[in-house]
Write a protein that holds these residues in place. Sequence first.
Motif, PDB file in Angstrom:
ATOM      1  N   LYS A  58       0.853  -1.179   0.000  1.00 29.94           N
ATOM      2  CA  LYS A  58       0.000   0.000   0.000  1.00 29.94           C
ATOM      3  C   LYS A  58       0.892   1.233   0.000  1.00 29.94           C
ATOM      4  O   LYS A  58       1.596   1.489   0.977  1.00 29.94           O
ATOM      5  CB  LYS A  58      -0.920  -0.010   1.219  1.00 29.94           C
ATOM      6  CG  LYS A  58      -1.914  -1.163   1.217  1.00 29.94           C
ATOM      7  CD  LYS A  58      -2.834  -1.110   2.432  1.00 29.94           C
ATOM      8  CE  LYS A  58      -3.836  -2.264   2.391  1.00 29.94           C
ATOM      9  NZ  LYS A  58      -4.758  -2.224   3.563  1.00 29.94           N
ATOM     10  N   LEU A  59       0.870   1.964  -1.090  1.00 29.32           N
ATOM     11  CA  LEU A  59       1.752   3.114  -1.253  1.00 29.32           C
ATOM     12  C   LEU A  59       1.017   4.400  -0.919  1.00 29.32           C
ATOM     13  O   LEU A  59      -0.126   4.595  -1.335  1.00 29.32           O
ATOM     14  CB  LEU A  59       2.265   3.179  -2.694  1.00 29.32           C
ATOM     15  CG  LEU A  59       2.955   1.923  -3.232  1.00 29.32           C
ATOM     16  CD1 LEU A  59       3.388   2.128  -4.675  1.00 29.32           C
ATOM     17  CD2 LEU A  59       4.142   1.536  -2.354  1.00 29.32           C
ATOM     18  N   LYS A  60       1.684   5.271  -0.179  1.00 34.40           N
ATOM     19  CA  LYS A  60       1.084   6.554   0.176  1.00 34.40           C
ATOM     20  C   LYS A  60       1.899   7.680  -0.430  1.00 34.40           C
ATOM     21  O   LYS A  60       3.102   7.805  -0.202  1.00 34.40           O
ATOM     22  CB  LYS A  60       1.003   6.732   1.690  1.00 34.40           C
ATOM     23  CG  LYS A  60       0.291   8.025   2.097  1.00 34.40           C
ATOM     24  CD  LYS A  60       0.019   8.102   3.587  1.00 34.40           C
ATOM     25  CE  LYS A  60      -0.740   9.383   3.937  1.00 34.40           C
ATOM     26  NZ  LYS A  60      -1.053   9.472   5.381  1.00 34.40           N
ATOM     27  N   LEU A  61       1.223   8.516  -1.193  1.00 37.88           N
ATOM     28  CA  LEU A  61       1.821   9.669  -1.868  1.00 37.88           C
ATOM     29  C   LEU A  61       1.254  10.939  -1.249  1.00 37.88           C
ATOM     30  O   LEU A  61       0.059  11.019  -0.967  1.00 37.88           O
ATOM     31  CB  LEU A  61       1.482   9.610  -3.360  1.00 37.88           C
ATOM     32  CG  LEU A  61       1.738  10.851  -4.221  1.00 37.88           C
ATOM     33  CD1 LEU A  61       3.217  11.199  -4.257  1.00 37.88           C
ATOM     34  CD2 LEU A  61       1.200  10.625  -5.639  1.00 37.88           C
ATOM     35  N   ILE A  62       2.098  11.952  -1.053  1.00 39.25           N
ATOM     36  CA  ILE A  62       1.646  13.240  -0.528  1.00 39.25           C
ATOM     37  C   ILE A  62       1.897  14.312  -1.577  1.00 39.25           C
ATOM     38  O   ILE A  62       3.001  14.440  -2.112  1.00 39.25           O
ATOM     39  CB  ILE A  62       2.359  13.594   0.785  1.00 39.25           C
ATOM     40  CG1 ILE A  62       2.047  12.529   1.854  1.00 39.25           C
ATOM     41  CG2 ILE A  62       1.919  14.965   1.283  1.00 39.25           C
ATOM     42  CD1 ILE A  62       2.702  12.778   3.186  1.00 39.25           C
ATOM     43  N   LEU A  63       0.839  15.075  -1.886  1.00 41.98           N
ATOM     44  CA  LEU A  63       0.910  16.112  -2.906  1.00 41.98           C
ATOM     45  C   LEU A  63       0.324  17.418  -2.379  1.00 41.98           C
ATOM     46  O   LEU A  63      -0.563  17.395  -1.524  1.00 41.98           O
ATOM     47  CB  LEU A  63       0.112  15.703  -4.153  1.00 41.98           C
ATOM     48  CG  LEU A  63       0.585  14.484  -4.937  1.00 41.98           C
ATOM     49  CD1 LEU A  63      -0.383  14.185  -6.074  1.00 41.98           C
ATOM     50  CD2 LEU A  63       1.993  14.695  -5.473  1.00 41.98           C
ATOM     51  N   PRO A  64       0.776  18.551  -2.903  1.00 45.85           N
ATOM     52  CA  PRO A  64       0.166  19.832  -2.534  1.00 45.85           C
ATOM     53  C   PRO A  64      -1.104  20.077  -3.343  1.00 45.85           C
ATOM     54  O   PRO A  64      -1.249  19.591  -4.462  1.00 45.85           O
ATOM     55  CB  PRO A  64       1.254  20.841  -2.913  1.00 45.85           C
ATOM     56  CG  PRO A  64       1.974  20.191  -4.046  1.00 45.85           C
ATOM     57  CD  PRO A  64       1.952  18.716  -3.772  1.00 45.85           C
ATOM     58  N   GLY A  65      -2.015  20.834  -2.761  1.00 43.84           N
ATOM     59  CA  GLY A  65      -3.232  21.183  -3.474  1.00 43.84           C
ATOM     60  C   GLY A  65      -4.474  20.594  -2.835  1.00 43.84           C
ATOM     61  O   GLY A  65      -4.425  19.987  -1.755  1.00 43.84           O
ATOM     62  N   ASP A  66      -5.589  20.767  -3.505  1.00 40.99           N
ATOM     63  CA  ASP A  66      -6.870  20.264  -3.019  1.00 40.99           C
ATOM     64  C   ASP A  66      -7.151  18.879  -3.588  1.00 40.99           C
ATOM     65  O   ASP A  66      -6.754  18.563  -4.712  1.00 40.99           O
ATOM     66  CB  ASP A  66      -8.009  21.201  -3.431  1.00 40.99           C
ATOM     67  CG  ASP A  66      -7.876  22.573  -2.801  1.00 40.99           C
ATOM     68  OD1 ASP A  66      -7.347  22.653  -1.671  1.00 40.99           O
ATOM     69  OD2 ASP A  66      -8.303  23.568  -3.427  1.00 40.99           O
ATOM     70  N   TYR A 100       1.890  23.316   2.763  1.00 41.99           N
ATOM     71  CA  TYR A 100       2.524  22.085   2.269  1.00 41.99           C
ATOM     72  C   TYR A 100       3.988  21.953   2.696  1.00 41.99           C
ATOM     73  O   TYR A 100       4.407  20.927   3.214  1.00 41.99           O
ATOM     74  CB  TYR A 100       2.418  22.013   0.746  1.00 41.99           C
ATOM     75  CG  TYR A 100       3.002  20.731   0.177  1.00 41.99           C
ATOM     76  CD1 TYR A 100       2.328  19.527   0.318  1.00 41.99           C
ATOM     77  CD2 TYR A 100       4.229  20.730  -0.483  1.00 41.99           C
ATOM     78  CE1 TYR A 100       2.855  18.347  -0.187  1.00 41.99           C
ATOM     79  CE2 TYR A 100       4.767  19.555  -1.001  1.00 41.99           C
ATOM     80  CZ  TYR A 100       4.079  18.367  -0.855  1.00 41.99           C
ATOM     81  OH  TYR A 100       4.614  17.198  -1.340  1.00 41.99           O
ATOM     82  N   LYS A 101       4.764  22.997   2.463  1.00 38.94           N
ATOM     83  CA  LYS A 101       6.195  22.911   2.785  1.00 38.94           C
ATOM     84  C   LYS A 101       6.427  22.602   4.254  1.00 38.94           C
ATOM     85  O   LYS A 101       7.250  21.744   4.604  1.00 38.94           O
ATOM     86  CB  LYS A 101       6.894  24.224   2.409  1.00 38.94           C
ATOM     87  CG  LYS A 101       6.956  24.492   0.926  1.00 38.94           C
ATOM     88  CD  LYS A 101       7.825  25.691   0.609  1.00 38.94           C
ATOM     89  CE  LYS A 101       7.234  26.975   1.115  1.00 38.94           C
ATOM     90  NZ  LYS A 101       8.026  28.157   0.702  1.00 38.94           N
ATOM     91  N   ASP A 102       5.717  23.292   5.120  1.00 36.90           N
ATOM     92  CA  ASP A 102       5.887  23.079   6.562  1.00 36.90           C
ATOM     93  C   ASP A 102       5.438  21.679   6.963  1.00 36.90           C
ATOM     94  O   ASP A 102       6.091  21.010   7.778  1.00 36.90           O
ATOM     95  CB  ASP A 102       5.097  24.123   7.346  1.00 36.90           C
ATOM     96  CG  ASP A 102       5.667  25.529   7.194  1.00 36.90           C
ATOM     97  OD1 ASP A 102       6.860  25.642   6.849  1.00 36.90           O
ATOM     98  OD2 ASP A 102       4.928  26.501   7.415  1.00 36.90           O
ATOM     99  N   GLN A 103       4.310  21.240   6.396  1.00 39.78           N
ATOM    100  CA  GLN A 103       3.778  19.933   6.764  1.00 39.78           C
ATOM    101  C   GLN A 103       4.708  18.798   6.326  1.00 39.78           C
ATOM    102  O   GLN A 103       4.848  17.802   7.034  1.00 39.78           O
ATOM    103  CB  GLN A 103       2.389  19.745   6.142  1.00 39.78           C
ATOM    104  CG  GLN A 103       1.286  20.532   6.842  1.00 39.78           C
ATOM    105  CD  GLN A 103       1.128  20.102   8.287  1.00 39.78           C
ATOM    106  OE1 GLN A 103       0.991  18.921   8.593  1.00 39.78           O
ATOM    107  NE2 GLN A 103       1.169  21.077   9.197  1.00 39.78           N
ATOM    108  N   ILE A 104       5.336  18.961   5.176  1.00 39.11           N
ATOM    109  CA  ILE A 104       6.282  17.941   4.717  1.00 39.11           C
ATOM    110  C   ILE A 104       7.437  17.812   5.707  1.00 39.11           C
ATOM    111  O   ILE A 104       7.850  16.698   6.085  1.00 39.11           O
ATOM    112  CB  ILE A 104       6.824  18.284   3.311  1.00 39.11           C
ATOM    113  CG1 ILE A 104       5.784  17.933   2.250  1.00 39.11           C
ATOM    114  CG2 ILE A 104       8.129  17.549   3.023  1.00 39.11           C
ATOM    115  CD1 ILE A 104       5.482  16.450   2.120  1.00 39.11           C
TER     116      ILE A 104
END
Length: 528
Positions: A58-66, A100-104
């Motif tokens: 199960k792969l999890k990807l994180i992206l910016p945006g809605d 996004y930047k801070d959360q990463i």
Amino acid sequence: MKKSLKAIMPVMLAATFALGGCSGGGAKGNDGSASPSAPATGSAANASAQPSKLDEAKLKLILPGDKPQRYNEVMKVLNAKLEDKIQATLDIQYIPWDSYKDQIMVKLAAGENFDFYYNGWWQNYAQVLAKGGAKDITDLFEQYAPDLYKGLTAEYVDTNKYMGKIYGIPVPGPLEYPQGYNFRSDIAEKYGYGPDNLKTVADVESFLTKALAGEKGRSGFRYNGEYTGDYQGLAFYGTQREFVPSNDYNSPGMLLNNEPKVINQFESQQYKDFLKLKQRWWNAGLIEKDSLFSKSSVTTDANSDVKTLGSFGNAPEGWLGDRIASLSKIEPGAKVDFVSMEGEGFKMISSFKAGNFTVISPDSKNPERVLMLLNLIYADKEIRDLYLYGIEGEDFIAVGDNQYKYPEGKDATKVFGNQWWMVTPWANARISANATETDKKFIAYLSDPANFQKSVIAGFDFNPDAVKSEISKVSAVVGEYRKVLESGSSSDAQLDAKYNEFIAKLKKAGVDKIIAEKQRQIDEYLKK
């Protein structure tokens, strides 16, 4: 910004102020790279041709945006195919651009369980690398993503290594993004303006002053929820500029006119003049003040904002036609166009390196499977279309091998869509079948290396090890001050006080040491 309005990055990245398209940029968005060849149509991903079934991943990807529309419906179809091909499923977490930047960085510091994510030099890739936030995939990339590796070419991959290692997979796109003005051409024509007399910031200001006097209920400019600042698109028009590292707008240190002299752009006269310009526009009512608190997205505004007269941002990559189609449904006769403000014959500086990267988390338990997935997205058109555009017939209609259009009654706000520039080369992206002549003009321009001048420090890689602590502190200061300073919302006294406070904090955080270290390394590089 690198896309259709579905991949609007660069052109609109910062705000509706940089509303072009990617997000935009804005980036965009800038990429600074040539586009290696696309895969053969319908080719199968070699990495997926496994002799036996693999354990489920199960792969999890994180992206910016809605989170896009119809996410669940599309992912159900996509994951069924991924399970069959590489025995994996994909879950995407979307984080608003403004955090996004801070959360990463928070997620990386906490060792949170996720597999890969998007980042770029214009985001906080330098900070990510300095903090050990990317997995070294040097020994994995070619083995588990052979089609992608071959398509990018070994030379291009080598050019984008960090300290001799592969930490992020470069995503090639437009070489650089000339900056210019996206505008409501139907309204501009009404007041005697068009591409021939909207060539400077002063021209734009003149147009807006006249149009707003006669157009009730309109705005000159507005911000959106993704706005973090926009000096990179306005402060240096017509001046050859290069950020060190490339496309890292938040990192003090840049070159002007292709001369190997590092300056702190935040102390430059151009930056100071830009702040005064934005303040004048704010006070003159050219900027919609309430928009500073907007939560809207770039994509939503691009497809629904008929009130705003224009924005500054990246050259278009095929999205003008889609904007016209969407806006004209709301306001019949609405048209948009773009004009570059760099000047006739101007050549931007390019290092011919990537600005955007797909990064595997250092704590990922499935780096091999992530690479297999990225290989599929690159080499398998069916998987790529599903990931980028959704379900054919419901989210998009394929027009040949490299174009698309929306189903009747739909636009980018009503369908699924992911940004190409976060995962796969620009050569892989479909272009809107609605593309205008201006779109086509700039697609050709952005793709031709002859339109760009090679950087005097091409091939140079900045090693941040000696100033890691300073970079982290300076990054925090820049993030704290850019939006409020660059929005134009301060009075004269407030602006001067805030700017002086900004520079003082940069000094205290070690900005001069960073500038000196960048200069030292460039001098050493040029000696070789």
